[in-house]
Design a protein around this motif. Structure first.
Motif, PDB file in Angstrom:
ATOM      1  N   ASN A 135      -9.914   4.831   7.781  1.00 20.03           N
ATOM      2  CA  ASN A 135      -9.689   6.200   8.231  1.00 20.03           C
ATOM      3  C   ASN A 135     -10.511   7.164   7.385  1.00 20.03           C
ATOM      4  O   ASN A 135     -11.170   6.759   6.421  1.00 20.03           O
ATOM      5  CB  ASN A 135      -8.190   6.518   8.214  1.00 20.03           C
ATOM      6  CG  ASN A 135      -7.619   6.408   6.810  1.00 20.03           C
ATOM      7  OD1 ASN A 135      -8.172   6.947   5.859  1.00 20.03           O
ATOM      8  ND2 ASN A 135      -6.512   5.697   6.676  1.00 20.03           N
TER       9      ASN A 135
ATOM     10  N   GLN B 111     -10.017   7.116   3.578  1.00 26.35           N
ATOM     11  CA  GLN B 111     -10.477   5.842   2.990  1.00 26.35           C
ATOM     12  C   GLN B 111     -12.007   5.841   2.933  1.00 26.35           C
ATOM     13  O   GLN B 111     -12.612   5.416   1.938  1.00 26.35           O
ATOM     14  CB  GLN B 111      -9.984   4.666   3.836  1.00 26.35           C
ATOM     15  CG  GLN B 111      -8.473   4.472   3.775  1.00 26.35           C
ATOM     16  CD  GLN B 111      -7.973   3.417   4.756  1.00 26.35           C
ATOM     17  OE1 GLN B 111      -8.573   3.181   5.800  1.00 26.35           O
ATOM     18  NE2 GLN B 111      -6.857   2.786   4.426  1.00 26.35           N
TER      19      GLN B 111
ATOM     20  N   PRO C  84       2.324   5.582  -1.015  1.00 33.24           N
ATOM     21  CA  PRO C  84       2.844   4.338  -0.419  1.00 33.24           C
ATOM     22  C   PRO C  84       2.309   4.053   0.985  1.00 33.24           C
ATOM     23  O   PRO C  84       2.311   4.933   1.847  1.00 33.24           O
ATOM     24  CB  PRO C  84       4.347   4.593  -0.362  1.00 33.24           C
ATOM     25  CG  PRO C  84       4.601   5.596  -1.441  1.00 33.24           C
ATOM     26  CD  PRO C  84       3.389   6.444  -1.524  1.00 33.24           C
ATOM     27  N   GLY C  85       1.827   2.826   1.159  1.00 25.75           N
ATOM     28  CA  GLY C  85       1.424   2.380   2.494  1.00 25.75           C
ATOM     29  C   GLY C  85       0.150   2.991   3.055  1.00 25.75           C
ATOM     30  O   GLY C  85      -0.116   2.910   4.247  1.00 25.75           O
ATOM     31  N   THR C  86      -0.670   3.599   2.194  1.00 23.81           N
ATOM     32  CA  THR C  86      -1.861   4.279   2.712  1.00 23.81           C
ATOM     33  C   THR C  86      -3.108   3.397   2.693  1.00 23.81           C
ATOM     34  O   THR C  86      -4.217   3.881   2.903  1.00 23.81           O
ATOM     35  CB  THR C  86      -2.147   5.576   1.912  1.00 23.81           C
ATOM     36  OG1 THR C  86      -2.136   5.252   0.521  1.00 23.81           O
ATOM     37  CG2 THR C  86      -1.133   6.642   2.217  1.00 23.81           C
ATOM     38  N   GLY C  87      -2.930   2.105   2.422  1.00 29.09           N
ATOM     39  CA  GLY C  87      -4.070   1.199   2.531  1.00 29.09           C
ATOM     40  C   GLY C  87      -4.959   1.152   1.305  1.00 29.09           C
ATOM     41  O   GLY C  87      -6.181   1.076   1.396  1.00 29.09           O
ATOM     42  N   LYS C  88      -4.332   1.153   0.125  1.00 27.60           N
ATOM     43  CA  LYS C  88      -5.117   1.034  -1.122  1.00 27.60           C
ATOM     44  C   LYS C  88      -5.893  -0.268  -1.129  1.00 27.60           C
ATOM     45  O   LYS C  88      -7.077  -0.304  -1.440  1.00 27.60           O
ATOM     46  CB  LYS C  88      -4.176   1.033  -2.333  1.00 27.60           C
ATOM     47  CG  LYS C  88      -3.921   2.390  -2.887  1.00 27.60           C
ATOM     48  CD  LYS C  88      -3.167   2.347  -4.191  1.00 27.60           C
ATOM     49  CE  LYS C  88      -1.830   1.678  -4.139  1.00 27.60           C
ATOM     50  NZ  LYS C  88      -1.694   0.442  -4.807  1.00 27.60           N
TER      51      LYS C  88
ATOM     52  N   ARG D 133      -5.264 -11.224  -0.648  1.00 28.05           N
ATOM     53  CA  ARG D 133      -5.722 -10.410   0.475  1.00 28.05           C
ATOM     54  C   ARG D 133      -7.206 -10.661   0.720  1.00 28.05           C
ATOM     55  O   ARG D 133      -7.646 -10.797   1.854  1.00 28.05           O
ATOM     56  CB  ARG D 133      -5.451  -8.968   0.116  1.00 28.05           C
ATOM     57  CG  ARG D 133      -5.630  -7.995   1.196  1.00 28.05           C
ATOM     58  CD  ARG D 133      -4.555  -8.022   2.262  1.00 28.05           C
ATOM     59  NE  ARG D 133      -4.779  -6.839   3.054  1.00 28.05           N
ATOM     60  CZ  ARG D 133      -4.135  -5.701   2.848  1.00 28.05           C
ATOM     61  NH1 ARG D 133      -3.145  -5.656   1.998  1.00 28.05           N
ATOM     62  NH2 ARG D 133      -4.434  -4.636   3.531  1.00 28.05           N
TER      63      ARG D 133
ATOM     64  N   ARG E 129       2.923   2.443   6.783  1.00 26.45           N
ATOM     65  CA  ARG E 129       4.138   1.671   6.510  1.00 26.45           C
ATOM     66  C   ARG E 129       5.381   2.234   7.175  1.00 26.45           C
ATOM     67  O   ARG E 129       6.115   1.506   7.835  1.00 26.45           O
ATOM     68  CB  ARG E 129       4.398   1.616   5.000  1.00 26.45           C
ATOM     69  CG  ARG E 129       5.745   0.974   4.670  1.00 26.45           C
ATOM     70  CD  ARG E 129       6.069   1.033   3.203  1.00 26.45           C
ATOM     71  NE  ARG E 129       5.098   0.272   2.448  1.00 26.45           N
ATOM     72  CZ  ARG E 129       4.849   0.448   1.151  1.00 26.45           C
ATOM     73  NH1 ARG E 129       5.500   1.370   0.479  1.00 26.45           N
ATOM     74  NH2 ARG E 129       3.956  -0.273   0.540  1.00 26.45           N
TER      75      ARG E 129
ATOM     76  N   GLY F 268       5.344  -1.359  -5.062  1.00 24.68           N
ATOM     77  CA  GLY F 268       4.269  -2.104  -4.390  1.00 24.68           C
ATOM     78  C   GLY F 268       4.759  -3.026  -3.292  1.00 24.68           C
ATOM     79  O   GLY F 268       3.984  -3.735  -2.680  1.00 24.68           O
TER      80      GLY F 268
HETATM   81  N1  LIG Z   1      -7.580   2.229   8.267  1.00 24.07           N
HETATM   82  C1  LIG Z   1      -6.545   1.521   8.657  1.00 24.07           C
HETATM   83  N2  LIG Z   1      -6.257   1.369   9.958  1.00 24.07           N
HETATM   84  C2  LIG Z   1      -5.188   0.656  10.370  1.00 24.07           C
HETATM   85  N3  LIG Z   1      -4.332   0.032   9.521  1.00 24.07           N
HETATM   86  C3  LIG Z   1      -4.569   0.146   8.195  1.00 24.07           C
HETATM   87  C4  LIG Z   1      -5.676   0.885   7.694  1.00 24.07           C
HETATM   88  N4  LIG Z   1      -5.639   0.831   6.351  1.00 24.07           N
HETATM   89  C5  LIG Z   1      -4.559   0.084   6.024  1.00 24.07           C
HETATM   90  N5  LIG Z   1      -3.930  -0.312   7.130  1.00 24.07           N
HETATM   91  C6  LIG Z   1      -2.713  -1.143   7.192  1.00 24.07           C
HETATM   92  O1  LIG Z   1      -1.718  -0.509   6.424  1.00 24.07           O
HETATM   93  C7  LIG Z   1      -0.905  -1.478   5.750  1.00 24.07           C
HETATM   94  C8  LIG Z   1      -0.876  -1.139   4.280  1.00 24.07           C
HETATM   95  O2  LIG Z   1      -2.182  -1.383   3.780  1.00 24.07           O
HETATM   96  P1  LIG Z   1      -2.417  -1.930   2.310  1.00 24.07           P
HETATM   97  O3  LIG Z   1      -1.604  -3.132   2.082  1.00 24.07           O
HETATM   98  O4  LIG Z   1      -3.873  -1.986   2.090  1.00 24.07           O
HETATM   99  O5  LIG Z   1      -1.749  -0.711   1.584  1.00 24.07           O
HETATM  100  P2  LIG Z   1      -1.429  -0.473   0.074  1.00 24.07           P
HETATM  101  O6  LIG Z   1      -1.645   0.983  -0.149  1.00 24.07           O
HETATM  102  O7  LIG Z   1      -2.187  -1.436  -0.762  1.00 24.07           O
HETATM  103  O8  LIG Z   1       0.084  -0.775   0.038  1.00 24.07           O
HETATM  104  P3  LIG Z   1       1.068  -0.428  -1.184  1.00 24.07           P
HETATM  105  O9  LIG Z   1       1.603   0.926  -0.911  1.00 24.07           O
HETATM  106  O10 LIG Z   1       2.112  -1.481  -1.045  1.00 24.07           O
HETATM  107  O11 LIG Z   1       0.285  -0.502  -2.443  1.00 24.07           O
HETATM  108  C9  LIG Z   1      -1.521  -2.823   6.060  1.00 24.07           C
HETATM  109  O12 LIG Z   1      -0.791  -3.441   7.065  1.00 24.07           O
HETATM  110  C10 LIG Z   1      -2.915  -2.482   6.536  1.00 24.07           C
HETATM  111  O13 LIG Z   1      -3.392  -3.419   7.464  1.00 24.07           O
END
Ligand SMILES: Nc1ncnc2c1ncn2[C@@H]1O[C@H](COP(=O)(O)OP(=O)(O)OP(=O)(O)O)[C@@H](O)[C@H]1O
Length: 814
Positions: free
Chosen positions: A247, A250, A270-274, A381, A549, A677
């Motif tokens: 997105n 990112q 949280p849950g933003t795809g780090k 991952r 998330r 996490g």
């Molecule tokens: N650009 C995107 N488009 C669609 N889905 C995404 C995108 N980025 C991340 N996701 C989804 O969002 C979910 C969370 O991503 P990820 O595990 O990378 O997050 P995280 O920030 O590492 O999580 P945490 O908060 O647990 O540290 C995953 O299921 C991932 O596939």
């Protein structure tokens, strides 16, 4: 050797570290800690600041705080040792050098003692009998052999204040000094704690003056702005992949990386795809080339070799990675229940890496995290999804995961496994020699060659300071630190000490920080991460803003409260997180249950709290939920979270009592800190504190609150005392938010009434809440499902309604 780490200087500062720690009087430390007698002003402590004027200013702040943390670890070591285990040894050799006594202790049983452990040596055993020993001192284990320990001691005097370096004489040390040189004298010894990690942090902190980006770290500002020409670019196919799979925020983070800014900070709420962003970054930085190459128009014409058949490609790749033979061992090692904080690897074939001419710019990357579990999550991952090359082909790069305690699902890329594979691939004679133990040095060489061959090395922050890194032929170009906000600053400096060119710090300072054991160091800001300090000082931070998330109803409060309302929901999050149980307002997506009659208690001798009323209510709620929606009867889907260890313990005990099963099979019960996490479908959060007078302790830490309420995908059910919690601003806002959204429930005893059919019917949600659920999801038979409890285990006087006790499938673990 490319990495010189300035060994002499490193040794010099290690000597200072050991002189200070080994000179301390153990009994004085214990007394000061129990009576709180050490005055802060006498310790020369300074508050951690956002910026520092020079290296002296920096060290004057961090050094005394780090030593306070060492003291706390020593004291904790004593507390954790359930039974003081004394061993015996006889001094067989001793000499003095550089102000240290180096001795060899002969003995037969060293227990769990290992290198870098801090020991206490004493003429007499001591402990509970209150008899003060006459001669005792600390010793550091430099080497352990089956019958000998090589120890280092410092017996010249004690430095009580590290800022003044004033040495005071100590009678106990003098006594040890006078006896230790006598050979064949026997000593008692006891392990206190390991100094490995904190010693590495100390060395890293002291090395700041020799780092290329010293000024950047001190000032938390980058004075040099890279020109377009210095930026790196990636091929069109790879850019297209990154653009379609990431997105906007990112993408901005990945672009910031390609700009070659020295420090790039990425905040991931949280849950933003780090993790997704880190993988995108790895694809980009491993296949980027300097912008000027692109301007010459060369990059679009990447030379390719003849297109090989997949089998030939695999053969080629296996030639380059001889240790990776046979079927992918990862697949065999995955845990059955794919949760466990890890991702399934099914369908993960080993794909060959196709290297072409543009790879001459390939960088070497070190990826670190503060903990083994956080590290293994990225490794797994990467193994399951791979990364992309410049032609947008997915592949698994050569990687190695070094250090201890690798999760079994990443064993296939752990250093120990790869070394064994390499040995197995050697000719018989050489391998035999190795196996007979003669080849420790050769094993080191193999390790170093695996490190050199790997495009990405994964290590915990602490392990990146191990001697393995000093043997590298080539330095790392880029260091990526995940969960960077969960590490104290000196820990973050450990992987940077080798002087890489670019650093990525990925984390979220609005979630829990590093654990600092020393209350006084904590008070002076030692738990502040480098990430947080930079952010406070105004350093640019790329914030990821789209979350994937949580149901929007769960996201809305933390977004407003902690992220300036900037969090958005991914495209289909709302539909993905809608659940059948949302049919009742009391089952989420977001609820606050005011247990207004609840009482908090503090079990004697503990610093922890519990609240039996909240436990009773949660058990009823759990029972109602899983009876109606049996799919939730799984520890991978439902969590009970509490800030307090004792409340967690109480939940586990009550589960066993009430349902006759070990809780871990049907529900994941843990502290907030243990949940950072991780995510579940439903999270029940028990706040515990319920006194209007006493305050709410560390429940008031907004970072703990943020983590607690952002673990759930579909429902977060907060259980607490509204009156007690309202004293805190953030909690007051949460309760008000619940009130405004009609999801605050005041619950009175008997709690079972709250879940009666009539009461539930009165809490039916509007139809709109269930829009999007298919007819199968709405199966009315799902309701009224009996929670099977064996008859003889059913509690005699339960509040669980009429529908329990008649189960016939013998237990709750499905
Ligand atoms: N650009 C995107 N488009 C669609 N889905 C995404 C995108 N980025 C991340 N996701 C989804 O969002 C979910 C969370 O991503 P990820 O595990 O990378 O997050 P995280 O920030 O590492 O999580 P945490 O908060 O647990 O540290 C995953 O299921 C991932 O596939």
């Amino acid at each position: 050797m490319a990495i010189d780490r300035n060994l002499i200087e490193e040794e010099g500062c290690l000597h200072r570290f050991y002189k200070i720690v080994l000179g301390w009087d153990y009994i004085r430390l214990l007394k000061e800690s129990s009576k709180n007698t050490a005055k802060e002003k006498d310790l020369g402590l300074k508050q951690v600041k956002d910026t520092y004027k020079d290296v002296d200013d920096y060290l004057a702040t961090f050094e005394p705080l780090l030593f306070e943390e060492v003291k706390a670890q020593i004291i904790q070591g004593k507390d954790e040792e359930e039974e003081t285990e004394w061993k015996m040894g006889i001094v067989v050799q001793c000499h003095e050098t550089d102000g240290f006594h180096l001795l060899e202790l002969f003995g037969e049983d060293w227990g769990s003692v290992s290198q870098n452990d801090l020991l206490l040596l004493s003429k007499e055993k001591f402990g509970d009998d209150k008899k003060r020993p006459t001669a005792y001192a600390f010793a550091l284990v430099e080497h352990r052999l089956p019958d000998k320990l090589r120890l280092r001691m410092h017996l010249d005097g004690e430095i009580k204040r590290v800022d003044t370096n004033e040495v005071t004489t100590s009678k106990t040390l003098l006594k040890v000094r006078s006896r230790i040189m006598e050979q064949k004298v026997s000593w008692h010894m006891m392990k206190i704690c390991s100094l490995s990690t904190i010693a590495r942090e100390y060395v890293a902190m002291r090395s700041i003056s020799s780092l290329p980006y010293k000024d950047l770290i001190l000032k938390a500002a980058d004075s040099i702005h890279n020109s377009e020409d210095q930026a790196w670019r990636i091929s069109k196919p790879l850019m297209e992949y990154i653009q379609t799979n990431h997105n906007t925020t990112q993408l901005e983070a990945i672009r910031a990386g390609l700009s070659r800014r020295k420090f790039v900070l990425i905040q991931g709420p949280p849950g933003t795809g780090k993790t997704q962003t880190i993988l995108g970054l790895l694809s980009a930085i491993l296949h980027a080339t300097p912008a000027r190459i692109h301007t010459k128009g060369k990059i679009s014409e990447i030379k390719r070799g003849p297109d090989l058949h997949i089998e030939d490609k695999k053969k080629q790749w296996l030639n380059a990675s001889p240790w990776l033979t046979g079927i992918n061992p990862r697949d065999a090692k995955m845990p059955k229940d794919g949760d466990d904080g890890f991702f399934p690897t099914t369908g993960n074939e080993l794909k060959p890496e196709v290297v072409n001419s543009s790879r001459k710019y390939r960088v070497r990357v070190l990826v670190c995290a503060p903990s083994n579990s956080a590290l293994d999550e990225i490794v797994l991952r990467l193994l399951s999804t791979g990364i992309r090359d410049e032609n947008d082909r997915s592949y698994t790069p050569k990687i190695v995961r070094i250090g201890l305690k690798a999760h079994h699902s990443v064993q296939a890329v752990s250093m120990d496994y790869l070394v064994e594979q390499k040995l197995a691939g050697m000719d018989f004679q050489t391998a035999d020699k190795q196996k007979q133990g003669g080849g420790a040095r050769d094993r080191d060489t193999i390790r170093a060659s695996i490190m050199d061959e790997s495009a990405i090395v994964f290590s915990t922050l602490s392990f990146s300071g191990s001697s393995l890194f000093t043997k590298l032929n080539r330095n790392f170009d880029i260091v990526v630190i995940d969960e960077a906000a969960q590490a104290v600053e000196p820990a973050t400096l450990v992987p940077l000490a080798s002087g890489c060119k670019q650093v990525f710090l990925v984390g979220d300072p609005v979630q829990l920080p590093a654990t600092v054991i020393s209350p006084v160091a904590e008070k002076f800001g030692y738990s502040m991460s480098l990430f947080k300090r930079f952010q406070q000082a105004g350093y640019p931070v790329q914030m990821l803003k789209t979350q994937y998330r949580m149901h929007p109803e769960i996201r809305s409060f933390p977004s407003k409260e902690f992220y300036d309302g900037e969090l958005e929901d991914g495209l289909d999050v709302k539909d993905r997180t809608k659940r059948l149980w949302h049919k009742y307002r009391c089952f989420g997506p977001f609820c606050f249950f005011d247990i207004h009659e609840g009482k908090e208690t503090q079990p004697s001798g503990s610093g922890s709290w519990e609240n039996v009323d909240e436990v009773d209510f949660v058990l009823l709620m759990y029972h109602k939920l899983v009876s109606s929606y049996p799919e939730l009867k799984s520890s991978s889907r439902l969590a009970i979270i509490s800030p307090y260890r004792y409340q967690v313990k109480l939940f586990r005990t009550k589960f066993k009592e009430k349902f006759g099963v070990d809780s871990e099979k049907v529900v994941d019960i843990n502290t907030v800190d243990g949940f950072q996490g991780r995510e579940k479908d439903v999270a029940i959060f028990s706040c515990v504190r319920a006194s209007k007078e006493r305050g709410i302790g560390f429940v008031a830490d907004f970072r703990r609150m943020n983590v607690g309420i952002t673990r759930a995908r579909a429902s977060v059910l907060v259980v607490g005392s509204a009156d007690a919690l309202r004293k805190d601003e953030h909690w007051k806002n949460l309760i008000t938010s619940a009130e405004e959204r009609n999801c605050l429930f005041k619950v009175s005893k008997p709690y079972a009434d709250f879940f009666s059919d009539d009461s539930l019917a009165s809490m039916a949600a509007e139809e709109a809440a269930l829009d999007g659920l298919g007819p199968d999801d709405m199966d009315p038979d799902a309701l009224g499902y009996d929670l099977p409890i064996e008859a003889d285990q059913a509690p005699p006087d339960d509040d669980y309604g009429d529908d329990i006790g008649g189960g016939d499938d013998g237990g709750m673990d499905d």
